[in-house]
Design a protein around this motif. Structure first.
Motif, mmCIF file in Angstrom:
data_model
loop_
_atom_site.group_PDB
_atom_site.id
_atom_site.type_symbol
_atom_site.label_atom_id
_atom_site.label_comp_id
_atom_site.label_asym_id
_atom_site.label_seq_id
_atom_site.Cartn_x
_atom_site.Cartn_y
_atom_site.Cartn_z
ATOM 1 N N PRO A 8 -8.432 98.290 26.167
ATOM 2 C CA PRO A 8 -7.935 98.827 27.418
ATOM 3 C C PRO A 8 -6.506 99.179 27.538
ATOM 4 O O PRO A 8 -5.772 99.536 28.523
ATOM 5 N N SER A 9 -5.790 99.094 26.179
ATOM 6 C CA SER A 9 -4.509 99.590 25.982
ATOM 7 C C SER A 9 -4.400 100.412 25.047
ATOM 8 O O SER A 9 -5.110 100.662 24.102
ATOM 9 N N ALA A 10 -3.192 101.291 25.159
ATOM 10 C CA ALA A 10 -2.753 102.259 24.117
ATOM 11 C C ALA A 10 -2.221 101.570 22.844
ATOM 12 O O ALA A 10 -1.764 100.629 22.914
ATOM 13 N N GLY A 11 -2.398 102.702 21.631
ATOM 14 C CA GLY A 11 -1.746 102.104 20.428
ATOM 15 C C GLY A 11 -0.406 101.928 20.623
ATOM 16 O O GLY A 11 0.294 102.742 21.471
ATOM 17 N N VAL A 54 -0.132 113.605 25.832
ATOM 18 C CA VAL A 54 -1.390 112.402 25.218
ATOM 19 C C VAL A 54 -0.529 111.477 24.553
ATOM 20 O O VAL A 54 -1.057 110.367 24.410
ATOM 21 N N LEU A 55 0.908 111.546 24.329
ATOM 22 C CA LEU A 55 1.630 110.658 23.655
ATOM 23 C C LEU A 55 2.887 110.030 24.536
ATOM 24 O O LEU A 55 3.246 110.920 25.654
ATOM 25 N N PHE A 56 3.583 108.887 24.392
ATOM 26 C CA PHE A 56 4.440 108.308 25.327
ATOM 27 C C PHE A 56 5.344 107.538 24.295
ATOM 28 O O PHE A 56 4.945 106.894 23.639
ATOM 29 N N LYS A 58 -2.756 108.554 24.571
ATOM 30 C CA LYS A 58 -3.547 107.860 23.590
ATOM 31 C C LYS A 58 -2.701 106.783 22.740
ATOM 32 O O LYS A 58 -3.065 105.841 22.419
ATOM 33 N N ALA A 59 -1.319 106.796 22.856
ATOM 34 C CA ALA A 59 -0.590 105.719 22.081
ATOM 35 C C ALA A 59 0.835 105.904 22.641
ATOM 36 O O ALA A 59 1.208 107.010 23.167
ATOM 37 N N ALA A 60 1.714 105.045 22.276
ATOM 38 C CA ALA A 60 3.159 105.019 22.409
ATOM 39 C C ALA A 60 3.893 104.680 21.286
ATOM 40 O O ALA A 60 3.367 104.030 20.424
ATOM 41 N N PHE A 61 5.148 104.920 21.214
ATOM 42 C CA PHE A 61 5.919 104.961 19.761
ATOM 43 C C PHE A 61 7.205 104.449 19.974
ATOM 44 O O PHE A 61 8.124 104.453 21.106
#
Length: 271
Positions: free
Chosen positions: A82-85, A186-188, A209-212
């Motif tokens: 349930p969480s983004a990468g 799609v990214l954050f 999809k994912a955070a960085f």
């Protein structure tokens, strides 16, 4: 793939900066002194200026390395929920690094020419408040191949905020960027690189999809390393739209080249 971004649109570019003393990922905020979310006196470029450019000098052009084409990307699989990468580097052995640029306050007219001359991929994590006075500036960068992703509406520290507050900032920024640039992010990237479990759940619930985070930062033409003294395969490099944008971008290119790596498109590595 980056190859799909070549052609009439030209090349992509790069980069994102942070400042001295950023600290390791575990240190919490990736210190953004000077206020990455605050405008400065040079922060009001016009879209027409971005299209026109004021011209890079011969000395600046001579500092641009030439890279081999990036390899065919081998995308990683991000969590289904349930969480983004969450990544500060992409786990890959391919000889690539990723240039990311945050916010959008300072709009250097030469950026379009610089992106085209460098002909490398770049991902822009844009803050709505930083771009709303001149969204056309970033349309011109997008037309060179830069890919636009989300970085909140107003650049708050999200850690510890409620689900609803974080959803407003994260979903709201993605929705607005989708309207402005014809592609919903799609990214954050969270402001200051600071997040909690709620942040990653909201990123997932907002359809991203994912955070960085990052491994290297750049400010005033100086690259700073979280680990060692060289860019490593899979590293994510951070820049900002700041007055020293040209020197920062060139410094990032040179650091990646010195490491024997090639800039690649972050989006190509996130399945």
């Amino acid at each position: 793939m980056f190859s799909r971004l070549r052609g009439p649109l030209g090349a992509l570019l790069v980069v994102c900066t942070l400042v001295a003393g950023c600290g390791a990922e575990t240190s919490g905020k990736g210190a953004e002194p000077g206020g990455a979310g605050r405008p400065d006196a040079s922060g009001s470029g016009a879209g027409s200026e971005a299209s026109r450019g004021s011209g890079l000098t011969a000395a600046q052009l001579a500092r641009i390395p030439r890279f081999p084409a990036p390899p065919a990307p081998k995308a990683i699989t991000v969590p289904a929920g349930p969480s983004a990468g969450w990544y500060s580097a992409v786990p890959t052995n391919q000889p690539v690094a990723f240039i990311t640029i945050d916010d959008g306050w300072t709009k250097v007219p030469e950026a379009v020419e610089l992106f085209r001359a460098a002909h490398v991929p770049v991902t822009l994590f844009l803050e709505i408040n930083a771009i709303k006075a001149d969204p056309g500036y970033f349309t011109a960068l997008q037309q060179t191949g830069a890919v636009i992703e989300a970085h909140t509406i107003s650049h708050p520290d999200l850690k510890g905020k409620s689900y609803d507050v974080q959803k407003h900032e994260i979903c709201g920024s993605a929705d607005e960027l989708g309207k402005l640039y014809g592609r919903r992010p799609v990214l954050f990237r969270p402001p200051f690189g600071d997040k909690d479990a709620t942040t990653l759940k909201v990123v997932h619930d907002c359809g991203m999809k994912a955070a960085f985070f990052w491994k290297e930062t750049t400010d005033k033409g100086i690259v700073r390393y979280q680990e060692g003294q060289t860019v490593k395969a899979g590293d994510i490099v951070l820049m900002h739209f700041r007055p020293a944008f040209i020197d920062d971008f060139l410094a990032v290119l040179q650091a990646i080249s010195k490491a024997g790596l090639t800039p690649a498109l972050l989006e190509d590595y996130i399945a």
